[in-house]
Design a protein around this motif. Structure first.
Motif, mmCIF file in Angstrom:
data_model
loop_
_atom_site.group_PDB
_atom_site.id
_atom_site.type_symbol
_atom_site.label_atom_id
_atom_site.label_comp_id
_atom_site.label_asym_id
_atom_site.label_seq_id
_atom_site.Cartn_x
_atom_site.Cartn_y
_atom_site.Cartn_z
ATOM 1 N N SER A 199 -5.054 -3.881 9.732
ATOM 2 C CA SER A 199 -5.886 -4.886 10.305
ATOM 3 C C SER A 199 -6.226 -3.924 11.687
ATOM 4 C CB SER A 199 -5.280 -6.430 10.618
ATOM 5 O OG SER A 199 -4.675 -6.853 9.797
ATOM 6 N N THR A 244 -15.349 1.172 -0.270
ATOM 7 C CA THR A 244 -13.930 0.482 0.253
ATOM 8 C C THR A 244 -14.180 -0.866 0.314
ATOM 9 O OG1 THR A 244 -14.861 0.736 2.508
ATOM 10 C CG2 THR A 244 -13.385 2.530 1.413
ATOM 11 N N THR A 302 -0.381 -9.953 2.350
ATOM 12 C CA THR A 302 -0.204 -8.649 3.145
ATOM 13 C C THR A 302 -0.353 -8.972 4.515
ATOM 14 O OG1 THR A 302 -2.548 -8.201 2.348
ATOM 15 C CG2 THR A 302 -0.699 -7.236 1.183
ATOM 16 N N ALA A 346 -4.651 3.342 12.754
ATOM 17 C CA ALA A 346 -4.807 3.713 11.692
ATOM 18 C C ALA A 346 -5.551 2.936 10.473
ATOM 19 C CB ALA A 346 -3.769 4.432 11.044
ATOM 20 N N TRP A 347 -6.417 3.591 9.714
ATOM 21 C CA TRP A 347 -7.038 2.595 8.626
ATOM 22 C C TRP A 347 -6.704 3.000 7.345
ATOM 23 C CZ3 TRP A 347 -10.851 4.907 5.570
ATOM 24 C CH2 TRP A 347 -11.660 3.868 4.510
ATOM 25 N N ARG A 350 -15.089 -6.676 6.772
ATOM 26 C CA ARG A 350 -15.029 -6.416 5.482
ATOM 27 C C ARG A 350 -16.339 -6.768 5.082
ATOM 28 N NH1 ARG A 350 -11.894 -3.748 2.224
ATOM 29 N NH2 ARG A 350 -12.189 -5.086 0.580
ATOM 30 N N GLU A 389 -5.636 1.637 -2.403
ATOM 31 C CA GLU A 389 -6.585 2.345 -3.196
ATOM 32 C C GLU A 389 -6.676 3.742 -2.900
ATOM 33 O OE1 GLU A 389 -7.641 -0.641 -2.323
ATOM 34 O OE2 GLU A 389 -8.668 -1.560 -4.080
ATOM 35 N N ALA A 394 0.731 -1.181 -0.052
ATOM 36 C CA ALA A 394 -0.155 0.018 0.090
ATOM 37 C C ALA A 394 0.822 1.350 -0.201
ATOM 38 C CB ALA A 394 -0.842 -0.114 1.450
HETATM 39 P P1 AMP Z 1 -4.577 -3.135 1.505
HETATM 40 O O1 AMP Z 1 -5.133 -2.381 0.536
HETATM 41 O O2 AMP Z 1 -4.199 -4.464 1.317
HETATM 42 O O3 AMP Z 1 -3.890 -2.236 2.660
HETATM 43 O O4 AMP Z 1 -6.044 -3.728 2.433
HETATM 44 C C1 AMP Z 1 -7.136 -2.391 2.865
HETATM 45 C C2 AMP Z 1 -7.993 -3.108 3.879
HETATM 46 O O5 AMP Z 1 -7.343 -3.461 5.094
HETATM 47 C C3 AMP Z 1 -8.960 -2.459 4.255
HETATM 48 O O6 AMP Z 1 -9.674 -2.139 3.465
HETATM 49 C C4 AMP Z 1 -9.408 -3.015 5.563
HETATM 50 O O7 AMP Z 1 -10.508 -3.983 5.350
HETATM 51 C C5 AMP Z 1 -8.222 -3.523 6.130
HETATM 52 N N1 AMP Z 1 -7.631 -2.440 7.258
HETATM 53 C C6 AMP Z 1 -6.850 -1.711 7.023
HETATM 54 N N2 AMP Z 1 -6.613 -0.966 8.195
HETATM 55 C C7 AMP Z 1 -7.377 -1.358 9.212
HETATM 56 C C8 AMP Z 1 -7.713 -1.383 10.550
HETATM 57 N N3 AMP Z 1 -7.037 -0.376 11.151
HETATM 58 N N4 AMP Z 1 -8.790 -1.885 11.172
HETATM 59 C C9 AMP Z 1 -9.450 -2.674 10.497
HETATM 60 N N5 AMP Z 1 -9.114 -3.119 9.084
HETATM 61 C C10 AMP Z 1 -8.305 -2.564 8.350
#
Ligand code: AMP
Length: 541
Positions: free
Chosen positions: A303, A415, A521, A324-325, A432, A329, A231
């Motif tokens: 996660s 998302t 990942t 952080a989330w 998800r 994308e 990412a």
């Molecule tokens: P990626 O593009 O591989 O980084 O995955 C993104 C996805 O990871 C997001 O759409 C979420 O489902 C999950 N994700 C990322 N950060 C978090 C978080 N802090 N808590 C829960 N899910 C997360």
């Protein structure tokens, strides 16, 4: 009437120029794949990036060409990024943890011309070389001395670079030019390429630097454990030099001991990674009695960050957790859980309740939660829906149009996450969309169940999945991996969860396993888990 300010294209090379000019002595420290720790200043790193750019141009790489990297976090990897960026070519970070066939597919799809590879990943390249239709040159990120006898035609990076010098000027081009590509590995279909622009990377780094976001400063020393191939490297190769913060690059070693060593010897103040990495570090600290005297903040994302992890970092080690989330994308940052005045005075469990949320977005991200028909849901901190986002560093479509139209009629990107937002704008992911458990027409959050389960002292990792049930459609099954040397039972877990969630959310059964499958990942591979438990007989049937 237009404004009369200068047109100063937001291109990524300006970030490195700024770091070299105003923070020129700050270091990028790397644990090289060959073993030793090396140090280079931003000033010298810029010189080497210019050298990369000049050499690329000499070799015929031009504006718009893609070049791939299959590499760990090191200064060399960063030089290659900036060298490519400086001539309008495109860095394409490839995740080495994917299956070799998938890697070959991605390299061919992106039509990469050069491949920069770390020694560690040469065996993968050897395996797939015959499938690669566009790669003209393989450059190994090492010197001639360390270059192994390979069955392949490869070049040592240091030799390649030494044939030129840094007497070069960055090219000028539009800020909307493509800068980087990162493929997301969806659970179905082929991987899809997210294409960042110079402008999106610059704006994203500025947004990430806001004090209520990552808030880096020139006094920070930043250890990105999160690899550059995940990412967009969480933008740290842009935001750290933009802030003038030093970098400590961990190379190939990410075990608890190796990370602790760097945190300690390099006096790191800020670090970022997925929860799995922090589980290993916390485990190492507990086993050895070591402390974290220099570390101030740890970013946890990718996660959900379990409550117990936040509590341990903050209470036992005096390190502030920044939950952080984000997603590939989104360049990737979407929200950060720092405490606004509304929550700043909370303590104990009430504070942890907030820190479990994924937080609020930076300026540049708009968020909404809708039902399946696109109707917005209330911000009451409990009504879930599909989480959608809009902003200048959010994807508008995938490379070569894969996957078709991805925005709704208002230009929001879905998302694929399910979330609720509270009255103060704090978002919390509950699942998800494809993992949520649907029981009797209502949704049960697997993340909530998992977070509670990992709070049990004998649980190392937990995953909740829906298993078919004739009456309720699906019911939760909790799968856990015990901590080494412990033997938790089904009854222990159920008793532990009792009272912490609504009765109808209680798992119908608990299964103890030695390992839970993970994706490339580092996320729990729910599809594989659902498959292996597809015929599972719940005791409640
Ligand atoms: P990626 O593009 O591989 O980084 O995955 C993104 C996805 O990871 C997001 O759409 C979420 O489902 C999950 N994700 C990322 N950060 C978090 C978080 N802090 N808590 C829960 N899910 C997360």
């Amino acid at each position: 009437m237009l404004g009369l300010m200068q047109n100063w294209p937001l291109t990524c090379n300006k970030i490195l120029d700024h770091a070299a000019t105003y923070h020129g002595n700050r270091e990028v420290v790397s644990r090289l794949v060959e073993g030793p720790i090396t140090r280079i200043s931003y000033k010298d790193l810029r010189g080497r990036a210019l050298q990369v750019a000049k050499r690329l141009e000499h070799d015929g790489i031009v504006f718009g060409d893609r070049c791939a990297t299959l590499a760990w976090n090191t200064a060399r990897h960063m030089e290659v990024w900036y060298g490519l960026l400086g001539i309008g070519a495109i860095y394409h970070t490839v995740n080495p943890r994917l299956f070799p066939d998938q890697i070959a597919w991605i390299l061919n799809h992106a039509e990469d011309r050069f491949l920069f590879v770390d020694l560690t990943f040469l065996p993968i390249v050897e395996k797939i070389r015959d499938q690669l239709t566009t790669i003209e040159k393989i450059i190994v990120l090492t010197d001639a001395e360390h270059l192994p006898e390979a069955g392949l035609s490869v070049i040592a990076y240091e030799e390649w670079l030494a044939e030129t010098d840094s007497d070069f000027a960055w090219k000028a081009f539009d800020e909307n030019t493509a800068a980087g590509i990162c493929y997301t590995s969806g659970t179905t279909g082929n991987p899809k390429g997210v294409v960042y622009s110079h402008r999106s990377n610059v704006l994203h780094a500025m947004a990430a630097l806001q004090v209520d976001m990552l808030g880096l400063s020139s006094r920070d020393r930043v250890l990105p454990v999160v690899p550059l191939f995940h990412a967009n490297g969480w933008s740290l190769a842009f935001s750290a030099p933009m802030a003038g913060a030093g970098l400590v690059m961990p190379g190939a070693r990410m075990d608890g001991e190796a990370i602790w060593e760097l945190l300690d010897t390099e006096k790191v103040t800020f670090t970022a990674a997925v929860p799995t990495v922090w589980l290993m570090l916390l485990d190492y600290l507990e086993r050895t009695g070591k402390a974290l005297p220099y570390l101030e903040r740890v970013v946890i994302g990718g996660s959900a960050c379990p409550r117990a992890m936040t509590e341990k970092f903050e209470t036992n080690y005096d390190v502030r957790v920044i939950h952080a989330w984000g997603m590939t994308e989104m360049s990737p940052l979407g929200s950060v859980c720092t405490l606004k005045p509304e929550y700043a005075d909370l303590e104990g469990e009430a504070r942890l309740d907030i820190q479990e949320k994924q937080g609020h977005p930076p300026f540049t991200i708009e968020m909404k939660v809708t039902d399946d028909d696109g109707v917005e849901r209330p911000w009451d901190g409990k009504t879930f829906g599909r989480l959608k986002v809009r902003g200048p560093a959010v994807t508008s479509s995938y490379f070569k149009g894969e996957g078709g139209e991805v925005l709704d009629e208002d230009g929001f990107f879905d998302t694929g996450d399910v979330a609720h937002i509270d009255a103060h704008g704090y978002m919390q992911i509950t699942d998800r969309a494809k993992d949520v458990i649907k029981s009797g027409g209502e949704w049960i959050s697997t993340i909530d169940l998992e977070n509670i389960a990992v709070g049990h002292p004998e649980v190392a990792e937990a995953a909740a999945i829906g298993v078919a049930h004739p009456k309720w459609d699906e019911r939760p099954l909790l799968v856990i991996v015990p901590r080494e040397g412990t033997n938790p039972t089904r009854e222990d877990l159920l008793a532990f969860m009792q009272g912490k969630i609504a009765k109808w959310w209680m798992p119908d059964d608990v299964v103890i396993v030695s390992e839970i499958p993970h994706t490339a990942t580092g996320k729990i591979k729910k599809t594989a888990l659902r498959e292996s438990f597809s015929n599972y007989q719940l005791p409640t049937i």
